[in-house]
Write a protein that holds these residues in place. Sequence first.
Motif, mmCIF file in Angstrom:
data_model
loop_
_atom_site.group_PDB
_atom_site.id
_atom_site.type_symbol
_atom_site.label_atom_id
_atom_site.label_comp_id
_atom_site.label_asym_id
_atom_site.label_seq_id
_atom_site.Cartn_x
_atom_site.Cartn_y
_atom_site.Cartn_z
ATOM 1 N N LEU A 52 -6.175 -1.084 1.564
ATOM 2 C CA LEU A 52 -4.813 -1.620 1.487
ATOM 3 C C LEU A 52 -3.821 -0.527 1.093
ATOM 4 C CD1 LEU A 52 -2.835 -4.019 1.508
ATOM 5 C CD2 LEU A 52 -3.555 -4.495 -0.833
ATOM 6 N N ALA A 77 -2.599 -5.273 6.012
ATOM 7 C CA ALA A 77 -2.199 -5.623 4.651
ATOM 8 C C ALA A 77 -2.588 -7.057 4.306
ATOM 9 C CB ALA A 77 -0.695 -5.427 4.477
ATOM 10 N N ALA A 92 -6.560 -7.376 4.415
ATOM 11 C CA ALA A 92 -7.202 -6.702 3.289
ATOM 12 C C ALA A 92 -6.945 -7.450 1.991
ATOM 13 C CB ALA A 92 -6.717 -5.255 3.176
ATOM 14 N N THR A 93 -5.722 -7.942 1.815
ATOM 15 C CA THR A 93 -5.406 -8.697 0.599
ATOM 16 C C THR A 93 -6.218 -9.989 0.526
ATOM 17 O OG1 THR A 93 -3.178 -7.773 0.581
ATOM 18 C CG2 THR A 93 -3.549 -9.766 -0.720
#
Length: 173
Positions: A27, A52, A55-56
Amino acid sequence: MKRVFLAAADTISAGLGFVAKAMVLILIASMLYEVVARYALGAPTLWAFDIAYMATGVLFVLGAAQALREDAHVRIDFLSSRLPMRLRGLIDGLLYLLVLCPVFGKLAWVAGHRAWRAFQTGEVEAVSPWAPLMWPFYSAIMIGLAALALQLAAEGIRALASPRQDDTFKLEN
């Protein structure tokens, strides 16, 4: 048998916790690259937003079982802190085993079906110009939910066997 199950659940949670930590690095790297590409080179990426949010989401769900293993989830226990430890253990154990574990197990099952359907159909992110395949993301969500269900079962067994000692801060009157 119980000891083997508890050790397996803890090992899986710890391993996925390590993967979640790696997702933080992915990230950070992707966001740094996007900032440099956008502002220094004037060439924003198509994929940064997708990386983003994926991955979060993955780091959150893969780290949940490890957080439960380490008793790191936020807990508001103003009522249960007044109960005897044995009763708290019974309540926690039964809630973990009879409510939360089946709920998260079912969510993992649904996520698994969603991942499989996405794999079969070649589903891509519909609103993204990059249009990444979605099955890897859905699969990671399913793995994290299944690991959380497994860890909930382990913590439920532990709570029924011997409740954790209360290490919360208590205000003195």
